[in-house]
Design an enzyme around this catalytic site. Structure first.
Site, mmCIF file in Angstrom:
data_model
loop_
_atom_site.group_PDB
_atom_site.id
_atom_site.type_symbol
_atom_site.label_atom_id
_atom_site.label_comp_id
_atom_site.label_asym_id
_atom_site.label_seq_id
_atom_site.Cartn_x
_atom_site.Cartn_y
_atom_site.Cartn_z
ATOM 1 N N ASP A 1 44.646 -10.486 45.243
ATOM 2 C CA ASP A 1 45.967 -10.433 45.847
ATOM 3 C C ASP A 1 46.870 -11.342 45.013
ATOM 4 O O ASP A 1 46.387 -12.216 44.293
ATOM 5 C CB ASP A 1 45.884 -10.906 47.298
ATOM 6 C CG ASP A 1 47.231 -10.888 47.990
ATOM 7 O OD1 ASP A 1 47.957 -9.894 47.838
ATOM 8 O OD2 ASP A 1 47.563 -11.868 48.664
ATOM 9 N N THR B 1 50.286 -13.083 46.111
ATOM 10 C CA THR B 1 50.843 -14.226 46.813
ATOM 11 C C THR B 1 49.741 -15.007 47.513
ATOM 12 O O THR B 1 48.976 -14.472 48.297
ATOM 13 C CB THR B 1 51.890 -13.764 47.843
ATOM 14 O OG1 THR B 1 52.865 -12.964 47.178
ATOM 15 C CG2 THR B 1 52.571 -14.959 48.489
ATOM 16 N N ASP C 1 44.250 -13.804 51.031
ATOM 17 C CA ASP C 1 44.550 -14.930 51.917
ATOM 18 C C ASP C 1 45.263 -14.509 53.199
ATOM 19 O O ASP C 1 45.357 -15.296 54.138
ATOM 20 C CB ASP C 1 45.404 -15.971 51.194
ATOM 21 C CG ASP C 1 46.823 -15.480 50.945
ATOM 22 O OD1 ASP C 1 46.988 -14.291 50.583
ATOM 23 O OD2 ASP C 1 47.777 -16.266 51.115
#
Length: 609
Positions: A293, A295, A566
């Site tokens: 991912d 960000t 996250d």
């Protein structure tokens, strides 16, 4: 706005259109026991143990049964722990909701909402049901759902998904989906599904033990018949033969594998990774494709002021005025915090302030003349920070600077214009027109172009290089725009991208063979998607469902896939991967489904693990 009456709400609740929902358990304890204890292999070994007991070989029986019992206990302990985490998983906190009933606002438990209720969302509220805006306008943080880092504006007639958070504005939202049908609950139900991801070594050990056990039984049957006809099954020779046959079965191998996993987990924890599924230590060594991912994984949660281009003023003057603006806003956002971090300044109480809005796309402050303070007095006026397409025309930005703005935007950076409208010694402007609507002041002059970029983790480039050197293929998957994700991938040095970037992130435009939009991938069937993912490195505008499909497509091509994420939007893809890895600062839901958690968000642990 009247909303529903209490009677209408109660009638809809009776028809099953209420928001009350009790999520089912992820897996039953009986299923966990059955999966770990009631297997063919265990049945064979326990059967052998009973035969040994009948023969009076109690010690041999114990050595046969004890490793199996220990392995069952360890397996059940791990799965029960995982079950408890999944059962506690919730994507939405259960705050009260503000609903309009019979023309009156009231706070209710979200479980009391029904289909058609009008729910009021104000700044700081989280949407607990899906709906459509019937009145008002708001800005929503949908990072929980999509991973996109910037708020999105929503107006009348536009949808609001449960799980999104109102960060500005306010609106009345008519409920269109409740209970298990809402977006967040559908995602939660899938996130809570239990999975048992066994590694190749575990499958090999199971097959080896089963093969030897079957061979032992195949030999034992004719041998037993022979002893039955010549001397009896309890003769010393028969007992010795039984002991030899049992010794052939490597029943202790399974528990030794578990012990080895545990020792490796301790070693990995010292490097900075927390193992939540014990066989993850083997999975880490087998990974040949790593999906990331953007960000919170490759980047921190911050943006940084990467470049400041003064226009018509000296750099020190532009920096001083910009620092003053960033220090004086009453509600700092990510942008003003990034400016303040790069250009510290002293706050000055403004005479008027317009906060940033994604609908307006600019913010502004007005500073008055202050007698006796020559520097401040010279800088009195209206100061504006906003999008080039809004501020540029109002300030009559020159064509050459417009080209600079376009170039930086094509690189995936966030570009803003900083402008000032000088003030006379008269009263300060309040940045409003005659109808009390916010407006850009007259006489704006652009003072600087600001280029902001997401902050890469300090260890990102070195970690990606180490992974590539180890033969691991890399994929970057994000909910943000394709150009933005590609530019950041170049800055991080992601292998396979043409036109490698320098520190500013500049490089060649993304090739369709290495970058793709999730919106183009959504209509593809599984076979077509697998073909596309095989030659694509960067994916942008990807929703949680498509992200999970991308991971599954890589697995269908024979890759052993790890996924690092996250946010809640990463939960489905983490569960679909051979190895799910979460950042410690990530959401509780992400950590709950992960096999490995990176302590202190230390991305550099991955090559070591």
């Amino acid at each position: 706005m009247l909303g529903l009456t209490d009677e209408e709400a109660e009638e809809r609740r009776r028809r099953g259109q209420g928001n009350a929902l009790r999520l089912p358990p992820s897996v039953s304890l009986w299923r966990i026991l059955r999966r770990n204890a009631l297997t063919v292999l265990n049945g064979v070994l326990f059967g052998i143990s009973l035969v040994l007991v009948a023969l009076g070989l109690l010690l041999d029986a114990a050595f046969t049964a004890l490793p199996i019992l220990l392995n069952v206990a360890v397996g059940m302990g791990q799965e029960v722990s995982a079950k408890r985490k999944l059962d506690r998983l919730a994507l939405i906190a259960r705050p009260t909701a503000t609903v309009v009933r019979g023309g009156t606002e009231r706070s209710v438990d979200p479980a009391e909402l029904v289909l058609g209720d009008v729910v009021l969302l104000r700044r700081g509220d989280q949407a607990v049901v899906d709906g459509v805006i019937v009145e008002g306008r708001l800005e929503l943080d949908e990072a929980l759902l999509s991973g996109e880092s910037e708020p999105v504006a929503r107006g009348a007639g536009e949808p609001v998904l449960s799980g999104s958070v109102c960060v500005a504005g306010g609106a009345a939202v008519e409920t269109t989906r409740v209970g298990a049908a809402t977006f967040s609950n559908r995602l939660a139900l899938r996130a809570r599904a239990f999975r048992d991801e066994r590694t190749p070594l575990q499958h090999d050990i199971d097959r080896a033990i089963a093969a030897v056990a079957v061979l032992t039984v195949a030999v034992a049957i004719p041998a037993g018949l022979e002893f039955h006809h010549h001397g009896g099954l309890l003769s010393p020779a028969a007992v010795q033969a039984a002991a030899v046959l049992v010794a052939i079965v490597p029943q202790g191998l399974a528990i030794m594998i578990t012990v080895t996993y545990a020792a490796a987990a301790v070693a990995i924890s010292r490097a900075g990774a927390i193992v939540q599924r014990i066989n993850a230590v083997e999975s880490m060594s087998r990974v040949d494709t790593l999906c990331l991912d953007k960000t919170g994984t490759l980047t921190t949660q911050r943006i940084v002021l990467d470049e400041l281009i003064p226009i018509g003023v000296s750099r020190p003057e532009a920096e001083r005025q910009l620092a003053r603006l960033a220090a004086s806003v009453s509600a700092p956002d990510r942008t003003t915090r990034a400016i303040a971090a790069a250009l510290p300044g002293h706050p000055t109480p403004p005479a008027a302030e317009v906060p940033f809005s994604s609908a307006r796309r600019w913010s502004g402050l007005t500073f008055e003349h202050q007698a006796g303070l020559e520097t401040v007095d010279a800088e009195a006026g209206d100061y504006v920070l906003g999008a080039p397409e809004i501020v540029g025309p109002a300030a009559q930005l020159e064509e050459r600077w417009s080209r600079t703005v376009a170039e930086r935007a094509e690189e995936g950076a966030r570009v803003l214009l900083f402008a000032r409208a000088p003030s006379s010694a008269g009263p300060a402007s309040d940045l409003r027109d005659d109808d009390a609507e916010h407006r850009l002041p007259d006489g704006l002059q652009v003072r600087a172009i600001l280029v902001l970029r997401e902050e890469l983790r300090p260890d990102a480039r070195a970690t990606l290089d180490a992974l590539a050197a180890a033969g691991v293929e890399l994929r970057l998957i994000s909910g943000d725009d394709v150009a933005t994700v590609t530019a950041l991938a170049r800055r991080a040095g992601l292998p396979g991208l043409a036109g490698a970037a320098g520190p500013s992130g500049r490089g060649a435009p993304p090739s369709p063979l290495v970058a793709a939009s999730g919106r183009d991938l959504e209509p593809l069937d599984d076979a077509a998607l697998a073909g596309r993912v095989a030659r694509t490195i960067v994916f942008g505008r990807v929703d949680p469902e498509t992200k999970a499909r991308l991971v599954q497509a890589l697995r269908s091509l024979g890759h052993y896939v790890a996924m690092v994420g996250d946010g809640v939007n990463d939960v489905l893809s983490l569960k679909r991967a051979n190895l799910g890895i979460a950042m410690q600062s990530g959401s509780a839901a992400t950590r709950a489904v992960a096999d490995l958690v990176l302590a202190d968000d230390c991305f550099a642990v991955l090559p070591l693990a």
